[in-house]
Write a protein that holds these residues in place. Structure first.
Motif, mmCIF file in Angstrom:
data_model
loop_
_atom_site.group_PDB
_atom_site.id
_atom_site.type_symbol
_atom_site.label_atom_id
_atom_site.label_comp_id
_atom_site.label_asym_id
_atom_site.label_seq_id
_atom_site.Cartn_x
_atom_site.Cartn_y
_atom_site.Cartn_z
ATOM 1 N N LEU A 27 -52.784 -74.972 -46.315
ATOM 2 C CA LEU A 27 -53.704 -74.487 -45.279
ATOM 3 C C LEU A 27 -54.868 -75.462 -45.096
ATOM 4 O O LEU A 27 -55.282 -75.746 -43.970
ATOM 5 C CB LEU A 27 -54.246 -73.107 -45.657
ATOM 6 C CG LEU A 27 -53.301 -71.928 -45.446
ATOM 7 C CD1 LEU A 27 -53.836 -70.692 -46.162
ATOM 8 C CD2 LEU A 27 -53.116 -71.636 -43.964
ATOM 9 N N ALA A 28 -55.377 -75.962 -46.214
ATOM 10 C CA ALA A 28 -56.502 -76.897 -46.136
ATOM 11 C C ALA A 28 -56.075 -78.154 -45.384
ATOM 12 O O ALA A 28 -56.858 -78.748 -44.640
ATOM 13 C CB ALA A 28 -56.993 -77.255 -47.531
ATOM 14 N N ALA A 57 -53.509 -75.267 -50.547
ATOM 15 C CA ALA A 57 -53.549 -76.702 -50.258
ATOM 16 C C ALA A 57 -52.952 -76.993 -48.885
ATOM 17 O O ALA A 57 -53.478 -77.800 -48.116
ATOM 18 C CB ALA A 57 -52.802 -77.463 -51.349
ATOM 19 N N GLY A 109 -57.994 -78.037 -41.869
ATOM 20 C CA GLY A 109 -59.226 -78.800 -42.073
ATOM 21 C C GLY A 109 -60.152 -78.128 -43.068
ATOM 22 O O GLY A 109 -59.795 -77.147 -43.719
#
Lengths: 387, 342, 253
Positions: free
Chosen positions: C105-106, C103, C110
């Motif tokens: 990293l997202a 999460a 992006g």
């Protein structure tokens, strides 16, 4: 290699040593000859690449043989048009394998699950059909694509005479082999094998990096729960497509190496059985594990070499210690599984692995170890086992 | 117009086979939620039921003629099929009609194989991931086809249609056109009618019997039906057997059209999967419609006029259509939402 | 007045069933807004319209000045909307820490970033952020566990951590205490309350449990038969005859 932790560096080192010492290690098993060693390395690469797709993302492709075939054709064309040096051929094979994977992956990945498997199977079958029919000018149809004396070879074609030129790495021919006596065995060191071995080690290293990267984590998350990943802000399709293309490039590379060690390419490399074989290698060793696919590929190719060479008479000799009444029925049953019937054995292994050991050999070994260590200490390991 | 009609007819027999296999695939998929990669092998097994039956009825008694000699002075061998020895004219008829009569063997054998497969193997995979289901049936397909190869050899085995159906039928005259404008192999027409009858029977069975109603309800919502206290498992086992029978009968009757060999199953399976995808996963009507549609399309693509413009199009037309469908209507022509999408 | 989410005249039909009937809803920035109502009132349908799972037939859904309609789930998340599901949706095969790192990293990288060569081990910032968030929800001890092995309550905490690590502008909670024992429910209420005070994240909560609703919400919308019948402060909701009728009437209908 600075970005790997100590355990991974050790793993890579051991892997490299084992591969490079392959001719010595495998000689006692009757598998130390160049042809088979090359196959181990090449199909090991194929399976490593396949595992990046299937093992990490869970997308089960039944069409990866198509990329292998494309790689082979591309490499042979490079031999025909450019040079007998394997380097451009391999680069060309990887690029074309990747490009092909991009096309097929783009369409196939519009669906997931079973649809995806069916689509990849259909595309591979379509490629196979086309290689035999429409694309005959490119593939030479059923005869297969071969090099010829009068090929242009614009880089090194001048001044050829005599027989067909040999594939080489800057003048070092692929089929050159040095033999030496070691511990009473004849060990064969072959240029082609060491080329494949070097590429295999590089391919393993790349896979290791991918497994340990944020990208690799995303792929594993994708396999675990695609829905959640979408709601976590991740566009899953480009991730899956990237994995698909990478695995396609590995397949192209493997196909290129097949051509580099033996410069011909035929459509039968693209058949669904070939796609099924790489799936089997991967699950036999253990999908999603680093070493599993290489082990699986090695085992399949080893058994293939051993079993397909046995005929009924040899089988009868092997079992000569049994009484006749027992031997003959046994021989006729076992004969189904060897020689021409080797594929039956393959199918049986396939089913047995899926039914009894879905995690493959690596998982099996892990289970055995756990059973073993439970006896020694009851402390559960804190970390999850490293993939 | 005649040429058009002829191509439609040409597509019907292949289309019939696709439709029958796709029908079974969809039935298994809809009821059990399993994609059966061994379904093509069932088609192949059916064809080899016909081969085996034919081999049995044409088994010959070899006698040495007591008087006559061959030109080489050895006793003349007289070969007479046992069927003829024992049953006389009826035996001859049996041999001539071995393909359709072999259905009497194929139906129970395929039902048995289907039930055994479901009970012995598939059942244990309902709760496993789809990838495992695909893999295990894929492995089974290899095993089955290799066994057949071991038993019957690798070469295609030509099978005769009954002699009175071997020629060409003047199809045009049948529907009131000029005689001899549209002629078509009789057995292929028979195959189409046979397929239509089977498809009709399966649909009628699902539509009008209680059993079929329960199965349809189960296809829509398995858990709820299970909650009603209906033993849905047993019915699903039977459905698997039925799907195997449909595939097997389709294979047996197809044997005069395409000489059976051990890998015919996979060739047909791949195309039948495409048919299912085009028709829409889980839609029985879609599977049948798409089967005929693609069969006919393929036959048009193999016309010389078409091939001159687009060489090789006959080899790939089905796949191209599948791609086009998936890009524009991802659920297929008649697919339901939410089938196999998780 | 600073609305972060503005729903106007939203309609949604499923065949003959009118699931959402001219729904209007405004959520103020920094508040906790609860949506309650009997089963089948359209609460979950409405929530699905916010995250891209469903598209309304008519009407608009504006978030922070942009329309959410026609956007895919990952795009909506990248705008700053995170969601906790009714049954916890987590990456069961990954470790607890890895779940939160995905999460994080997202949020940082992006919707797609090809980072196949860098090492996850080198992402110290992401790891620290994930660990801090796990600490926040009380799961730091279990960071190395496989997520599948967590209890149901812990799975929900993990899911919450995955949302929190993204520092969302709007957090959607679909029955955050469903199926929990009383003690667990109270823990969750405390956690959500504390997070509200510390982080001030705007939340939309769907809930059946009135105890939870009245402990958390600043404003409450009551839905019945696809319609928002009342919107008010919690203290005014309890005595509202319309609400009582909706619940009782809803039970009869």
């Amino acid at each position: 290699m600075t970005n790997l932790n100590a355990a991974d560096r050790l793993l890579l080192l051991l892997f490299a040593v084992a591969v490079l010492a392959g001719p010595v290690i495998l000689a006692p098993f009757g598998a130390g000859y160049p042809d088979l060693l090359q196959k181990f390395a090449i199909y090991g690469l194929f399976a490593i690449g396949f595992n990046i797709l299937f093992g990490l993302t869970g997308y089960l492709s039944f069409g990866h043989a198509a990329f292998l075939g494309v790689g082979s054709y591309a490499a042979v064309w490079a031999f025909k048009l450019l040079s007998m040096n394997v380097l451009p051929a391999i680069v060309f094979a990887v690029l074309l394998g990747g490009l092909f994977a991009l096309l097929i992956g783009y369409v196939s990945l519009r669906r997931s699950g079973i649809y995806f498997s069916i689509l990849t199977l259909a595309f591979a079958q379509m490629s196979y059909n086309m290689a035999y029919s429409v694309l005959t000018p490119l593939t030479n149809g059923e005869t297969g694509l071969q090099i010829a004396l009068d090929d242009p070879r614009i880089l090194d074609g001048a001044g050829q005479s005599g027989g067909l030129p040999l594939t080489n790495l800057f003048g070092l021919p692929m089929n050159q082999t040095w033999e030496s006596e070691l511990l009473g065995m004849t060990v064969q060191f072959n240029v082609g094998f060491y080329l494949c071995a070097a590429v295999l080690i590089l391919g393993f290293y790349a896979a290791l990096r991918i497994f340990r990267s944020p990208f690799g984590l995303m792929l594993r998350a994708l396999k675990s729960n695609q829905n959640r990943l979408n709601y976590t802000g991740v566009n899953t399709r480009p991730y899956a497509l990237a994995a698909f293309v990478i695995s396609g490039m590995y397949a192209g590379l493997a196909g290129g190496l097949l051509a580099a060690t033996d410069p011909l390419a035929g459509a039968e490399r693209m058949q669904w059985t070939a796609s099924g074989e790489v799936v089997l290698m991967t699950i036999l060793g253990g999908a999603g594990t680093l070493l599993g696919p290489v082990l699986g590929a090695g085992m399949i190719k080893y058994f293939e070499a051993i079993l397909s060479a046995i005929n009924k008479a040899e089988l009868s000799d092997l079992l000569s210690f049994l009484p006749d009444a027992l031997r003959e029925p046994l021989v006729s049953v076992l004969a189904l599984f060897v020689g021409e019937g080797w594929h039956l054995t393959l199918g049986v292994i396939f089913m047995a692995i899926v039914i009894f050991l879905p995690g493959g050999l690596v998982e099996g070994a892990r289970r055995a170890m756990r059973l073993f260590s439970r006896g020694a200490s009851d402390a559960p390991s804190e970390e999850r086992p490293a993939k | 117009m005649d040429a058009f009609l002829l191509q439609v007819l040409n597509g019907l027999d292949k289309g019939s086979a696709y439709a029958l296999i796709a029908l079974g695939l969809t039935l298994i998929f809809g009821t059990l939620g399993v994609v059966n990669f061994a379904h093509g092998a069932l088609f192949m097994l059916g064809a080899f039921c016909a081969v085996a039956f034919d081999k049995v009825v044409t088994a010959e008694r070899v006698l040495l003629d007591p008087i006559k000699k061959t030109p080489w002075g050895t006793p003349l061998e007289v070969r007479v099929p046992y069927a003829k020895v024992w049953f006389g004219d009826a035996g001859e008829w049996l041999i001539d009609y071995s393909v359709p009569i072999s259905l009497a063997l194929a139906v129970p054998v395929m039902m048995l194989i289907g039930v055994a497969m479901e009970r012995g193997l598939i059942r244990h995979f309902y709760k496993r991931p789809h990838a495992d289901q695909i893999l295990v049936t894929f492995g089974l397909a290899i095993v089955l086809q290799e066994l057949v190869k071991a038993g019957f050899g690798a070469n295609p085995i030509p099978m005769p249609a009954p002699s009175s159906y071997q020629g060409m039928a003047d199809f045009g005259a049948l529907i009131g056109m000029e005689p001899n404008t549209v002629v078509y192999p009789t057995w292929r027409l028979v195959y189409f009618l046979f397929a239509a009858a089977i498809i009709g029977a399966v649909f009628a069975f699902l539509q009008f019997t209680t059993f079929g109603m329960v199965v349809r309800a189960g296809m829509a919502d398995r858990e709820t039906v299970g909650l009603l206290g209906i033993d849905i498992d047993r019915r699903f086992t039977f459905m698997f057997g039925l799907a195997a029978v449909v595939a097997g009968a389709a294979g047996a009757m197809y044997s005069p059209i395409l000489s059976p060999d051990y890998h015919m199953g996979m060739d047909f399976l791949v195309l039948s999967f495409v048919v299912v995808v085009v028709g829409g996963m889980g839609s029985l009507g879609g599977a049948v419609a798409a089967g005929f549609l693609l069969g006919i399309l393929q036959s048009f693509a193999s016309m010389n006029e078409v091939k001159q413009i687009l060489p090789g199009i006959d080899q790939i037309i089905i796949y191209l259509v599948a791609v086009a469908i998936l890009l524009t209507r991802p659920r297929g022509l008649m697919g339901r939402k939410g089938v196999m999408e998780s | 007045m600073d609305p972060i989410l503005k729903v106007q005249n939203v309609n949604k039909r499923f065949g003959g069933l009118k699931a959402l009937d001219d729904v209007n809803l405004t959520v103020e920035r920094g508040t906790v807004h609860a949506i309650i109502g009997p089963n089948g009132a359209g609460k979950s349908t409405l929530l699905n319209c916010f995250v891209g799972r469903l598209t309304p037939d008519t009407g608009t859904v504006m978030f922070d000045g942009v329309s959410l309609l026609g956007r895919k789930p990952h795009e909506i998340n990248q705008l700053g909307v995170s969601r906790v599901f009714q049954t916890p949706e987590i990456f069961e095969a990954l470790s607890v820490l890895e779940n939160v790192m995905v999460a994080a990293l997202a949020h940082r990288d992006g919707a797609f970033r090809m980072n196949a060569w860098g090492a996850l081990d080198a992402e110290a910032e992401i790891r620290d952020l994930a660990l801090a968030t796990l600490e926040d929800v009380g799961l730091a001890q279990r960071r190395a566990m496989e997520a599948a092995a967590l209890s149901r309550g812990d799975k929900r905490r993990l899911e919450l951590a995955m949302c929190l690590v993204q520092d969302p502008k709007l957090l959607l909670l679909d029955e955050p205490t469903a199926g929990m024992a009383r003690a667990d429910t109270n823990n969750t209420i405390d956690l959500l309350k504390r997070l509200s005070e510390e982080r001030g994240i705007t939340k939309v909560v769907i809930e059946h449990d009135m105890h939870v609703v009245f402990s958390l919400a600043h404003r409450i919308s009551v839905m019945a038969q696809g319609h928002v019948i009342v919107e008010d402060r919690p203290e005014n909701i309890k005595g509202n005859p319309k609400v009582q009728e909706a619940y009782l009437g809803g039970a009869h209908a």
